[in-house]
Design a protein around this motif. Structure first.
Motif, mmCIF file in Angstrom:
data_model
loop_
_atom_site.group_PDB
_atom_site.id
_atom_site.type_symbol
_atom_site.label_atom_id
_atom_site.label_comp_id
_atom_site.label_asym_id
_atom_site.label_seq_id
_atom_site.Cartn_x
_atom_site.Cartn_y
_atom_site.Cartn_z
ATOM 1 N N THR A 1 0.829 -1.201 0.000
ATOM 2 C CA THR A 1 0.000 0.000 0.000
ATOM 3 C C THR A 1 0.863 1.249 0.000
ATOM 4 N N PRO A 2 0.443 2.290 -0.705
ATOM 5 C CA PRO A 2 1.201 3.531 -0.708
ATOM 6 C C PRO A 2 1.057 4.253 0.619
ATOM 7 N N SER A 3 1.993 5.147 0.912
ATOM 8 C CA SER A 3 1.926 5.921 2.148
ATOM 9 C C SER A 3 0.728 6.855 2.118
ATOM 10 N N PHE A 4 0.070 6.989 3.251
ATOM 11 C CA PHE A 4 -1.134 7.797 3.330
ATOM 12 C C PHE A 4 -0.806 9.286 3.305
ATOM 13 N N LYS A 5 -1.592 10.053 2.558
ATOM 14 C CA LYS A 5 -1.459 11.495 2.541
ATOM 15 C C LYS A 5 -2.787 12.093 2.974
ATOM 16 N N GLU A 6 -2.750 12.831 4.072
ATOM 17 C CA GLU A 6 -3.981 13.363 4.651
ATOM 18 C C GLU A 6 -4.546 14.498 3.802
ATOM 19 N N ASP A 7 -5.854 14.525 3.689
ATOM 20 C CA ASP A 7 -6.541 15.572 2.941
ATOM 21 C C ASP A 7 -6.467 16.887 3.712
ATOM 22 N N THR A 8 -6.296 17.999 3.013
ATOM 23 C CA THR A 8 -6.271 19.316 3.659
ATOM 24 C C THR A 8 -7.665 19.891 3.833
ATOM 25 N N TYR A 9 -8.625 19.420 3.015
ATOM 26 C CA TYR A 9 -10.001 19.918 3.000
ATOM 27 C C TYR A 9 -10.092 21.378 2.546
ATOM 28 N N LEU A 10 -9.040 21.867 1.937
ATOM 29 C CA LEU A 10 -9.078 23.196 1.340
ATOM 30 C C LEU A 10 -9.689 23.077 -0.049
ATOM 31 N N GLU B 1 -12.580 8.669 7.340
ATOM 32 C CA GLU B 1 -11.446 9.605 7.321
ATOM 33 C C GLU B 1 -11.241 10.312 8.657
ATOM 34 N N MET B 2 -11.613 9.671 9.751
ATOM 35 C CA MET B 2 -11.415 10.256 11.072
ATOM 36 C C MET B 2 -10.068 9.871 11.672
ATOM 37 N N VAL B 3 -9.375 8.933 11.039
ATOM 38 C CA VAL B 3 -8.076 8.485 11.543
ATOM 39 C C VAL B 3 -6.998 8.816 10.521
ATOM 40 N N ALA B 4 -6.021 9.619 10.929
ATOM 41 C CA ALA B 4 -4.948 10.016 10.023
ATOM 42 C C ALA B 4 -3.894 8.922 9.889
ATOM 43 N N ILE C 1 -1.130 3.230 14.139
ATOM 44 C CA ILE C 1 0.185 2.732 14.527
ATOM 45 C C ILE C 1 0.006 1.490 15.390
ATOM 46 N N PHE C 2 0.536 0.362 14.926
ATOM 47 C CA PHE C 2 0.486 -0.881 15.683
ATOM 48 C C PHE C 2 1.848 -1.105 16.333
ATOM 49 N N ILE C 3 1.867 -1.245 17.664
ATOM 50 C CA ILE C 3 3.125 -1.457 18.377
ATOM 51 C C ILE C 3 3.112 -2.823 19.068
ATOM 52 N N ASN C 4 4.300 -3.289 19.413
ATOM 53 C CA ASN C 4 4.461 -4.607 20.039
ATOM 54 C C ASN C 4 3.779 -5.692 19.204
ATOM 55 N N LYS D 1 -5.672 0.796 4.766
ATOM 56 C CA LYS D 1 -4.430 0.034 4.892
ATOM 57 C C LYS D 1 -3.206 0.930 4.696
ATOM 58 N N SER D 2 -3.332 1.958 3.868
ATOM 59 C CA SER D 2 -2.196 2.836 3.605
ATOM 60 C C SER D 2 -1.825 3.685 4.812
ATOM 61 N N LYS D 3 -2.694 3.724 5.821
ATOM 62 C CA LYS D 3 -2.424 4.504 7.036
ATOM 63 C C LYS D 3 -1.648 3.698 8.069
ATOM 64 N N PHE D 4 -1.421 2.413 7.811
ATOM 65 C CA PHE D 4 -0.813 1.533 8.812
ATOM 66 C C PHE D 4 0.673 1.820 9.012
ATOM 67 N N VAL D 5 1.083 1.821 10.261
ATOM 68 C CA VAL D 5 2.499 1.802 10.640
ATOM 69 C C VAL D 5 2.654 0.619 11.583
ATOM 70 N N ILE D 6 3.574 -0.296 11.278
ATOM 71 C CA ILE D 6 3.705 -1.535 12.034
ATOM 72 C C ILE D 6 5.071 -1.578 12.710
ATOM 73 N N SER D 7 5.058 -1.767 14.034
ATOM 74 C CA SER D 7 6.295 -1.781 14.814
ATOM 75 C C SER D 7 6.369 -3.072 15.621
ATOM 76 N N LYS D 8 7.441 -3.810 15.456
ATOM 77 C CA LYS D 8 7.575 -5.075 16.175
ATOM 78 C C LYS D 8 7.856 -4.850 17.657
ATOM 79 N N GLU D 9 7.784 -5.917 18.429
ATOM 80 C CA GLU D 9 7.991 -5.835 19.873
ATOM 81 C C GLU D 9 9.360 -5.254 20.191
#
Length: 426
Positions: free
Chosen positions: A45-54, A242-245, A248-251, A272-280
């Motif tokens: 998935t590509p990296s998420f880019k948040e909408d400015t709503y402008l 679109e309420m979550v920018a 981040i999943f940790i551990n 899915k493009s908003k996911f950041v995954i961090s191992k334990e």
């Protein structure tokens, strides 16, 4: 008096020595399963880019879709409001932000966005979501533990933390999820937590219009929570577009792939493009990329404690790194006699030696060991301590990573209360 705290010259020397060492060839390390999964997710998935709503940032077809949605909504439903804001009819730019969220969630397909909006309004009325913040749902034991709003990220997004490890206890699980009625009440409470976060949003073009979600997967009983997790995901995705920018999943444990395959059918590609995954073991290092250390809870390697005043902005921390094989000395100079200095210091994953000394300015005075050298375990939270001086001098905080090759992220802050009761904070 202005207090300063530069890294000592011994640190610079240590860094130069390390950088001058010849690089030794190493055998390629075998990738762990989680590392492979993380790499696959980034390719998928590509990296998420948040909408400015402008409005000026919308192309012509998107502007047309917004006007079309307003017209169709008025024809199909008539005036209505969401989160206390009228959706159409008064030229309120906050309404445009909400409508654009529904359009973005459906790739600007107007009829699909309208259907989603109408279903969401019907659900909010049936669920009485507008008044849910006033309810006492009886989950005091879960407040600040399972799901809670805490601080903001570096861009000002409110952060919602989620941790379901407490439900590995069977008694706790049965008490919260034992039957359908209990599950419904828990889902209602979880929506209440989200609504608290939404209350903090600006709904303003160019403003803060979404939250950050941090989910701690440590000890999460995946099989038992499958039904609750599916309900939460479905509920949020259908009614909070679109309420979550960022998520981040940790551990993240090795079995995350099983969870991901379970959740994946319920998620859009944009989600899915908003996911950041961090191992334990990497929670603090990952969170620091998005959230300042003073805003990160102590249990995740930050400095923020629940006991701190919620209505005051936290005192900012200075961030630094400790390279493998390096010792860093932080010198806090210009401390007057009779002053009290209070400090916080944290190193992600610790496992290094830490000590504190006070060095008087006067010749012939002895250096005082404020905290004797000790090996700090990885599980240690941010250290908070204070020292009252009898004479002028400097405080030296030392973190010694000489026995490790791993680079570590760290942060510190301090306050000097002079004898006159004035303060210097860093």
């Amino acid at each position: 008096m202005e207090a300063t705290s530069p890294l000592s010259s011994s640190t610079a020397t240590s860094r130069r020595l390390q950088e001058n060492q010849s690089a030794q060839p190493t055998s390629a390390a075998k990738k762990t399963f989680v590392a492979s999964l993380m790499e696959a997710a980034s390719l998928r998935t590509p990296s998420f880019k948040e909408d400015t709503y402008l409005i000026c940032h919308l192309n012509n077809s998107e502007k047309k879709a917004l006007l079309d949605l307003k017209d169709r909504f008025m024809a199909a439903h008539g005036p209505d409001s969401m989160w206390g804001m009228p959706l159409v009819g008064n030229g309120d730019e906050r309404a445009d932000v909400i409508l654009l969220k529904f359009l973005r969630a459906r790739d600007f397909r107007v009829q699909d966005a309208l259907n989603m909006l109408l279903k969401c309004l019907a659900w909010r009325k049936e669920f009485t979501a507008e008044s849910i913040l006033e309810e006492d749902l009886g989950f005091k034991e879960l407040e600040g533990v399972v799901a809670y709003m805490h601080g903001c990220d570096r861009q000002g997004h409110p952060v919602c933390y989620n941790a379901y490890g407490v439900f590995k206890d069977r008694e706790m699980y049965e008490r919260i999820f034992g039957d359908d009625e209990k599950l419904k009440r828990f889902l209602r409470w979880r929506v209440q937590v989200l609504e608290r976060g939404i209350k903090l949003l600006q709904f303003k073009p160019g403003g803060v219009n979404s939250i950050i979600q941090v989910t701690d997967l440590k000890d999460m009983p995946k099989r038992e929570l499958r039904v609750a997790s599916n309900h939460i995901l479905s509920l949020f995705q259908d009614n909070y577009p679109e309420m979550v920018a960022r998520k981040i999943f940790i551990n993240v444990p090795w079995y995350f792939s099983l969870m991901y395959s379970m959740f994946s059918p319920f998620l859009t590609q944009r989600t899915k493009s908003k996911f950041v995954i961090s191992k334990e073991g990497n929670a603090a290092e990952t969170l620091y990329k998005f959230i300042r250390p003073e805003e990160v809870p102590v249990q995740y390697g930050g400095m923020s404690r629940p006991s701190e005043a919620l209505n005051c902005p936290p005192k900012p921390a200075s961030e630094f790194t400790v390279k493998g094989g390096e010792k860093v000395n932080i010198q806090i100079e210009g401390i007057e006699g009779g002053a009290t200095i209070t400090w916080d210091i944290v190193v992600a994953g610790w496992e290094l030696e830490y000590s504190v000394e006070f060095v008087p300015n006067a010749e012939g005075s002895y250096t005082i060991a404020v905290e004797k050298p000790r090996r700090v375990p990885a599980s240690e939270e941010a250290i908070h301590n204070s020292y009252s001086t009898r004479e002028a001098g400097k405080l030296v905080l030392s973190v010694d990573n000489s026995t490790s090759r791993r680079r570590k992220v760290a942060a510190y802050r301090y306050i000097v209360r002079k004898s006159s009761s004035s303060t210097t904070a860093v």
